[in-house]
Design a protein around this motif. Structure first.
Motif, short mmCIF file in Angstrom:
data_model
loop_
_atom_site.label_atom_id
_atom_site.label_comp_id
_atom_site.label_asym_id
_atom_site.label_seq_id
_atom_site.Cartn_x
_atom_site.Cartn_y
_atom_site.Cartn_z
N GLY A 10 -6.61 -21.43 33.52
CA GLY A 10 -5.92 -22.60 34.08
C GLY A 10 -6.04 -23.81 33.18
O GLY A 10 -5.06 -24.54 32.96
N CYS A 11 -7.22 -24.06 32.62
CA CYS A 11 -7.40 -25.19 31.70
C CYS A 11 -6.54 -25.02 30.45
O CYS A 11 -5.93 -25.98 29.98
CB CYS A 11 -8.87 -25.33 31.32
N CYS A 12 -6.50 -23.82 29.92
CA CYS A 12 -5.70 -23.57 28.71
C CYS A 12 -4.22 -23.80 28.98
O CYS A 12 -3.51 -24.42 28.18
CB CYS A 12 -5.92 -22.14 28.21
N ILE A 13 -3.74 -23.32 30.13
CA ILE A 13 -2.32 -23.49 30.46
C ILE A 13 -1.99 -24.97 30.65
O ILE A 13 -0.98 -25.46 30.14
CB ILE A 13 -1.97 -22.68 31.72
N LEU A 14 -2.86 -25.71 31.34
CA LEU A 14 -2.62 -27.13 31.56
C LEU A 14 -2.63 -27.90 30.25
O LEU A 14 -1.80 -28.79 30.04
CB LEU A 14 -3.64 -27.70 32.53
N ILE A 34 -0.15 -38.83 31.65
CA ILE A 34 -0.47 -37.44 31.31
C ILE A 34 -1.98 -37.26 31.16
O ILE A 34 -2.56 -36.29 31.65
CB ILE A 34 0.27 -37.01 30.02
N ASN A 35 -2.62 -38.20 30.49
CA ASN A 35 -4.08 -38.11 30.33
C ASN A 35 -4.80 -38.17 31.67
O ASN A 35 -5.77 -37.45 31.90
CB ASN A 35 -4.57 -39.24 29.42
N LEU A 40 -7.78 -35.40 35.89
CA LEU A 40 -7.96 -35.07 37.30
C LEU A 40 -7.87 -33.57 37.55
O LEU A 40 -8.65 -33.01 38.34
CB LEU A 40 -6.92 -35.81 38.16
N TYR A 41 -6.95 -32.89 36.87
CA TYR A 41 -6.83 -31.45 37.05
C TYR A 41 -8.09 -30.74 36.58
O TYR A 41 -8.59 -29.84 37.23
CB TYR A 41 -5.61 -30.91 36.31
N ILE A 42 -8.59 -31.15 35.43
CA ILE A 42 -9.80 -30.52 34.91
C ILE A 42 -10.97 -30.74 35.86
O ILE A 42 -11.72 -29.81 36.17
CB ILE A 42 -10.11 -31.02 33.49
N LEU A 43 -11.13 -31.95 36.35
CA LEU A 43 -12.22 -32.23 37.29
C LEU A 43 -12.09 -31.43 38.57
O LEU A 43 -13.06 -30.84 39.06
CB LEU A 43 -12.29 -33.72 37.60
N THR A 44 -10.89 -31.38 39.14
CA THR A 44 -10.72 -30.64 40.39
C THR A 44 -10.87 -29.14 40.17
O THR A 44 -11.40 -28.44 41.03
CB THR A 44 -9.36 -30.93 41.04
N SER A 45 -10.42 -28.62 39.03
CA SER A 45 -10.58 -27.19 38.79
C SER A 45 -12.05 -26.83 38.58
O SER A 45 -12.49 -25.76 39.00
CB SER A 45 -9.74 -26.74 37.59
#
Length: 143
Positions: A10-14, A34-35, A40-45
């Motif tokens: 998921g991190c790689c795709i994002l 974007i940053n 936020l996506y990285i933290l929530t994942s």
């Protein structure tokens, strides 16, 4: 382990998607947005991954890897043959340093020492009696 792999994917795709978006908007208008979304996506994942991870399964998998690593092959036969080869070489070196030409072989009943010259028998017996007390040996004469 599966949840860890899914989180990494998921991190790689994002990160790939964020790079593509930055390419399409070169004027950097959306750069802060974007940053922020990426962070936020990285933290929530990470939080989601930690909460839903199968830690017991992960621990069991690590234990199985460790147990596989503990089983070692038995090299005792190789060690014994290497020891016998080195002992034969040491006996041959001892005799050669004293000027006695010989060939040393390990057999079932001990080390068989074949002397090149019968005249060296007495000197070889004296050397072997002194230095080879613990090693079973048999002197042979001939070619």
């Amino acid at each position: 382990m599966t949840s860890l792999r899914q989180w990494a994917l998921g991190c790689c795709i994002l990160c790939t998607l964020a790079g593509i978006i930055r390419t399409f908007w070169p004027d950097h208008v959306f750069k802060p947005v974007i940053n922020l979304v990426l962070t936020l996506y990285i933290l929530t994942s990470v939080i989601h991954g930690i909460g839903n991870a199968n830690w017991q399964g992960f621990v069991n998998e690590l234990r199985s890897w460790a147990e596989q690593g503990l089983t070692a092959e038995d090299f005792s036969d190789y060690g014994e043959s290497l020891e016998q080869e080195q002992s034969a070489a040491a006996i041959q070196d001892l005799l050669r340093q004293s000027g006695i030409e010989s060939i040393v072989c390990k057999k079932e009943d001990g080390y068989h020492i074949r002397l090149a010259y019968p005249a060296d028998r007495k000197q070889a017996e004296e050397l072997l009696a002194y230095w080879g007390k613990e090693v079973p040996w048999v002197l042979e004469e001939g070619q």
